[in-house]
Design a protein around this motif. Structure first.
Motif, mmCIF file in Angstrom:
data_model
loop_
_atom_site.group_PDB
_atom_site.id
_atom_site.type_symbol
_atom_site.label_atom_id
_atom_site.label_comp_id
_atom_site.label_asym_id
_atom_site.label_seq_id
_atom_site.Cartn_x
_atom_site.Cartn_y
_atom_site.Cartn_z
ATOM 1 N N SER A 1 0.822 -1.191 0.000
ATOM 2 C CA SER A 1 0.000 0.000 0.000
ATOM 3 C C SER A 1 0.864 1.252 0.000
ATOM 4 O O SER A 1 1.877 1.309 0.684
ATOM 5 C CB SER A 1 -0.904 -0.020 1.238
ATOM 6 N N GLY A 2 0.453 2.264 -0.779
ATOM 7 C CA GLY A 2 1.091 3.562 -0.725
ATOM 8 C C GLY A 2 2.355 3.721 -1.533
ATOM 9 O O GLY A 2 2.924 4.808 -1.583
ATOM 10 N N ILE A 3 2.803 2.665 -2.178
ATOM 11 C CA ILE A 3 4.032 2.760 -2.976
ATOM 12 C C ILE A 3 3.646 2.887 -4.444
ATOM 13 O O ILE A 3 3.041 1.981 -5.013
ATOM 14 C CB ILE A 3 4.931 1.539 -2.757
ATOM 15 N N LEU B 1 -1.641 1.615 -4.854
ATOM 16 C CA LEU B 1 -2.600 0.734 -4.198
ATOM 17 C C LEU B 1 -2.901 1.259 -2.792
ATOM 18 O O LEU B 1 -1.990 1.701 -2.088
ATOM 19 C CB LEU B 1 -2.001 -0.676 -4.111
ATOM 20 N N ASP B 2 -4.152 1.203 -2.413
ATOM 21 C CA ASP B 2 -4.553 1.572 -1.052
ATOM 22 C C ASP B 2 -5.258 0.366 -0.443
ATOM 23 O O ASP B 2 -6.429 0.104 -0.730
ATOM 24 C CB ASP B 2 -5.481 2.793 -1.087
ATOM 25 N N ILE C 1 -5.528 2.926 -8.296
ATOM 26 C CA ILE C 1 -5.735 3.810 -9.441
ATOM 27 C C ILE C 1 -4.579 3.654 -10.421
ATOM 28 O O ILE C 1 -3.451 3.331 -10.036
ATOM 29 C CB ILE C 1 -5.882 5.290 -9.045
ATOM 30 N N LEU C 2 -4.917 3.857 -11.678
ATOM 31 C CA LEU C 2 -3.930 3.877 -12.751
ATOM 32 C C LEU C 2 -4.018 5.260 -13.395
ATOM 33 O O LEU C 2 -5.081 5.658 -13.858
ATOM 34 C CB LEU C 2 -4.223 2.795 -13.783
ATOM 35 N N ASN C 3 -2.919 5.978 -13.376
ATOM 36 C CA ASN C 3 -2.861 7.308 -13.983
ATOM 37 C C ASN C 3 -2.094 7.263 -15.291
ATOM 38 O O ASN C 3 -1.058 6.599 -15.384
ATOM 39 C CB ASN C 3 -2.152 8.295 -13.064
ATOM 40 N N ILE C 4 -2.618 7.961 -16.272
ATOM 41 C CA ILE C 4 -1.904 8.134 -17.529
ATOM 42 C C ILE C 4 -1.847 9.623 -17.813
ATOM 43 O O ILE C 4 -2.884 10.281 -17.948
ATOM 44 C CB ILE C 4 -2.591 7.420 -18.708
ATOM 45 N N THR C 5 -0.639 10.167 -17.875
ATOM 46 C CA THR C 5 -0.483 11.599 -18.163
ATOM 47 C C THR C 5 -0.157 11.795 -19.642
ATOM 48 O O THR C 5 0.338 10.894 -20.319
ATOM 49 C CB THR C 5 0.647 12.200 -17.315
#
Lengths: 117, 108
Positions: free
Chosen positions: B52-54, B65-66, B73-77
Motif C-alpha cells: 500500500s502507498g508505494i 494501491l490503497d 488507481i492507474l494514472n496516464i499523463t
C-alpha cells in the motif's frame, strides 16, 4: 524469443460439436493459465497448470470443459458438446515462476476466438 | 463473494489529457493487484502492486494501491492515441479475479 502462441486463432463450430484449443507457452515457463473473455466481460479464470498437473480446476464452467498439459509445455483446452454460451475469446498465459496464486507477470497469447453457431 | 469493480466503464479524451482509472475490490485473502492493457486480444502486463502507498511508474503511466480503502488507481499523463485500449485490473487472491475493464479512447 517466441511468445505464447495459440491455435487456431479463430474457430467457428456448430452447437453440439467438440472443439480443441491449443496453447504453446513460452519455453521454460512452468505455469500455464487458461482464461475466457466473453463479449464485454472481464477475464474469467478457467484453470491453471503447474507443470503437468492442475491444482485448481474450479474455474471450469461445466464438466464439458477439460484441459490437459503434456511434457510441461503444450496445453489443450477441450470443450465437448459446445453451446452458444461458450462463444468467447479463450486466452492462454504462461509465467516463469511456478506457483499459485499468481505472483509474477503473466505473458498472454493472442487468444482463440470461438464462435458457436 | 470476491469481486472487482472498475470505473469508469469507458472514457473518451483528447491527446494530452490526463486520466485516472479506478479499481476497487472486495476480496478475501488479498495478495497482489495487477494492471493490464488490452488492445486487441492479448493483455499486456503493466504493473503488479503488493504494498500500500508505494507508487509504481513506467513512463507516463503510474499506479498506486490503497489496501486500507481497498482500491487502486492507474494514472496516464499526456495521453496519446496509442493509449487507446481496455485497461484491466485483476486481484490475486486464491484466484485471479478481473474487473470488466475501462475502455479508454484517446482522440487526436
Amino acid at each position: 524469443g517466441a511468445g505464447v502462441s495459440q491455435s487456431p486463432s479463430n474457430k467457428v463450430t456448430e452447437k453440439g460439436k467438440d472443439v480443441e484449443l491449443r496453447c504453446d507457452p513460452i519455453s521454460g515457463h512452468t505455469a500455464l493459465y487458461w482464461y475466457r473473455q466473453s463479449l464485454g466481460q472481464g477475464l474469467e479464470f478457467l484453470i491453471y497448470f503447474q507443470g503437468n498437473s492442475a491444482p485448481d480446476k474450479s474455474g471450469l464452467p461445466s464438466d464439458r470443459f477439460s484441459a490437459e498439459r503434456t511434457g510441461g509445455s503444450v496445453s489443450t483446452l477441450t470443450i465437448q458438446r459446445t453451446q452458444q454460451e461458450d462463444s468467447a475469446v479463450y486466452l492462454c498465459a504462461s509465467s516463469f515462476l511456478a506457483g499459485y496464486p499468481i505472483s509474477y507477470e503473466q505473458y498472454f497469447g493472442p487468444g482463440t476466438r470461438l464462435t458457436v453457431t | 463473494e470476491d469481486k472487482v469493480v472498475q470505473s469508469p466503464l469507458s472514457l473518451v479524451v483528447h491527446e494530452g489529457d490526463t486520466v485516472t482509472l479506478n479499481c476497487s475490490y472486495e476480496v478475501t485473502n488479498f495478495r497482489s493487484l495487477l494492471w493490464y492493457k488490452q488492445e486487441k486480444k492479448a493483455p499486456t502486463f503493466l504493473f503488479m502492486l503488493t504494498s500500500s502507498g508505494i507508487e509504481k511508474k513506467s513512463g507516463r503511466l503510474s499506479s498506486i494501491l490503497d489496501k486500507k480503502e481497498l482500491f487502486s488507481i492507474l494514472n496516464i499523463t499526456a495521453t496519446q492515441t496509442g493509449d487507446s485500449a481496455v485497461y484491466l485490473c485483476g486481484y490475486n487472491t486464491d484466484k485471479l479475479i478481473f474487473g470488466t475493464g475501462t475502455r479508454l479512447q484517446v482522440f487526436p
